[in-house]
Design an enzyme around this catalytic site. Structure first.
Site, mmCIF file in Angstrom:
data_model
loop_
_atom_site.group_PDB
_atom_site.id
_atom_site.type_symbol
_atom_site.label_atom_id
_atom_site.label_comp_id
_atom_site.label_asym_id
_atom_site.label_seq_id
_atom_site.Cartn_x
_atom_site.Cartn_y
_atom_site.Cartn_z
ATOM 1 C CG HIS A 70 -37.195 1.347 27.465
ATOM 2 N ND1 HIS A 70 -38.113 3.578 27.004
ATOM 3 C CD2 HIS A 70 -36.349 1.394 27.970
ATOM 4 C CE1 HIS A 70 -36.692 3.571 26.944
ATOM 5 N NE2 HIS A 70 -35.483 3.031 27.425
ATOM 6 C CG ASP A 72 -40.903 4.922 28.673
ATOM 7 O OD1 ASP A 72 -40.325 4.016 28.437
ATOM 8 O OD2 ASP A 72 -40.434 5.553 30.117
ATOM 9 C CG ASP A 103 -32.968 5.228 25.290
ATOM 10 O OD1 ASP A 103 -34.110 4.487 25.661
ATOM 11 O OD2 ASP A 103 -32.642 6.377 26.619
ATOM 12 C CD GLU A 138 -35.329 2.425 31.283
ATOM 13 O OE1 GLU A 138 -34.224 2.097 31.375
ATOM 14 O OE2 GLU A 138 -35.161 3.589 30.600
ATOM 15 C CD GLU A 139 -35.551 6.506 29.381
ATOM 16 O OE1 GLU A 139 -34.921 6.544 30.360
ATOM 17 O OE2 GLU A 139 -35.117 6.716 28.343
ATOM 18 C CG HIS A 352 -31.543 10.197 27.539
ATOM 19 N ND1 HIS A 352 -32.409 10.178 29.050
ATOM 20 C CD2 HIS A 352 -32.251 9.065 27.205
ATOM 21 C CE1 HIS A 352 -32.320 8.417 29.280
ATOM 22 N NE2 HIS A 352 -32.775 8.373 27.928
HETATM 23 ZN ZN LIG Z 1 -33.594 3.083 27.359
#
Ligand SMILES: [Zn+2]
Length: 423
Positions: A70, A72, A103, A138-139, A352
């Site tokens: 992903h 995003d 990520d 995805e997030e 994150h």
């Molecule tokens: Zn991820």
């Protein structure tokens, strides 16, 4: 053989400079598409609702190995808390900094660079296909992303034979963990009903707060299971308790709580909901319970895919990865219904978080691992020695940081063979 080698750090930097916080794309997928088209991929842009996704494939043969990921990213939170601009792709002492570095824009860049190396070495006519399924959702809710792309593929009769998901699965050091399944996740919203009254006359009332505390105690002290061969024990955590009663002399009539259960393969969500209701019914009071399930638990039994991935990791890093099912959910939960899936990517320690960042040496090593994995997947008998991994410190990335951002230039940026990470 293409004349220059893609630098994964330059591609990752270009992606980080696109502030693609779900559901925004901000040109992130253009960077992926441009890089893949140069490698001979046919790219489909798939827009569902306000979400952009791509499916790209090179070759028509089988097996079709898919890399899923992903572009995003999660929001930055308070930008003042960061020690650099989260979307500037700052390079500091061999570390590439920014939201999405681990990520998982870094892993997408590493896979594209690995694919170029693989195609350069093998020529265009290897038996099989490489595809990429990259989503912008995805997030977020994950409604208009991977799941819809998989439906679209099925409608076209296009099959994926195996899938590598590039989530940041490494725990402390690159290569220490592969994920071969995930726990399920269920959220329960519990409302307990009592009878309002005066705190001095409790015999005329029925305190919903007391009832709720007893019910939550029953849930949190129960042993759900002891785990299984590949799963940790299931856990139930209370997320919030809400009564909202402003008066100290009033017994509340209702009390609410929300809890989240991460469950192993000892359970299905259906069985778990039955267990929950049985446990709550035993208390004999009036309640309502709404449950939502964001994913069932699943396990892909260790096999060819995880074996070859583990072997690629061993050859590059010297580590044998643990096969794990820990952590949160990922889009692998949708893909596993279509084909075997394994997840492997960068070290997740800063994902994150404020000051998300990736070591350039890890990006170079991940590229070497993905490249070795492609070799092993398509021709297991091959015994190419993985390239020596040296941090791909490239002065041109600094130059990119200083100039106004130009995505095309970032993707076009190539270094001469021998000047890069040793490949
Ligand atoms: Zn991820």
């Amino acid at each position: 053989m293409s004349e220059a080698i893609l630098d994964p750090a330059a591609v990752a930097a270009a992606l980080i400079r696109r502030p693609s916080v779900t559901p925004k794309d901000e040109g992130a997928l253009d960077i992926v598409t441009t890089a893949l088209e140069k490698l001979g991929f046919g790219c489909h842009r798939l827009v569902f609702g306000d979400i952009h996704n791509i499916y790209a494939r090179r070759g028509t043969g089988r097996p079709n190995l898919c890399f899923a990921g992903h572009t995003d990213v999660v929001p930055t939170g308070a930008v003042e808390a960061w020690s650099f601009d989260p979307f500037s792709a700052t390079l500091r002492d061999g570390v590439l900094c920014g939201r999405g570095a681990v990520d998982m824009k870094g892993a997408i860049a590493a896979f594209i660079a690995a694919t170029q190396r693989f195609l350069d070495a093998r020529g265009p006519d290897f038996a099989g296909s490489i595809s990429l399924l990259i989503t912008g959702d995805e997030e977020g809710d994950a409604v208009n992303g991977t799941r819809k792309v998989l439906d679209w593929l099925e409608e076209r009769g296009e099959a994926i034979d195996a899938c590598l998901v590039g989530e940041p699965t490494s725990a402390e050091q690159l290569g220490d963990m592969i994920k071969i399944g995930r726990r399920g996740s269920m959220t329960g919203r519990l409302t307990v009903h009592g009878v309002q009254g005066h705190t001095a006359y409790p015999h005329l009332a029925d305190n919903a707060a007391h009832r709720l505390v007893a019910m939550l105690h029953a849930l949190t002290t129960a042993e759900l299971d002891r785990g299984s061969e590949h799963f940790q024990p299931s856990t139930l955590q209370v997320s919030t308790i809400d009564i909202g009663n402003p008066a100290s002399n009033v017994i509340p009539a209702t009390a609410r709580a929300v809890f989240n259960i991460r469950f192993s393969d000892c359970w299905t969500s259906e069985k778990l909901e039955r267990w929950l209701r049985g446990r709550l019914d035993a208390d004999g009071c009036r309640y309502t319970l709404d449950v939502s399930v964001s994913g069932e638990s699943f396990l892909v039994a260790p096999g060819v895919l995880s074996d070859r991935l583990a072997e690629a990791i061993r050859r590059v890093t010297g580590r044998m990865p643990e096969l794990s099912t820990t952590g949160g959910t990922s889009d692998a939960r949708f893909i596993q219904a279509h084909c075997p899936v394994a997840e492997f990517g960068l070290v997740g320690q800063t994902m994150h978080k404020v000051d998300e960042r990736v070591e350039l040496s890890d990006l170079a090593a991940l590229t070497a691992i993905y490249h070795t994995f492609l070799d092993l997947f398509f021709e297991p008998s091959i015994s190419r020695e993985p390239e020596t991994v040296v941090a791909g410190l490239d002065p041109a990335i600094h130059a990119l940081g200083a100039a106004p951002f130009d995505a095309q230039a970032a993707v076009d940026h190539r270094v001469k063979p021998g000047d890069d990470d040793g490949g």
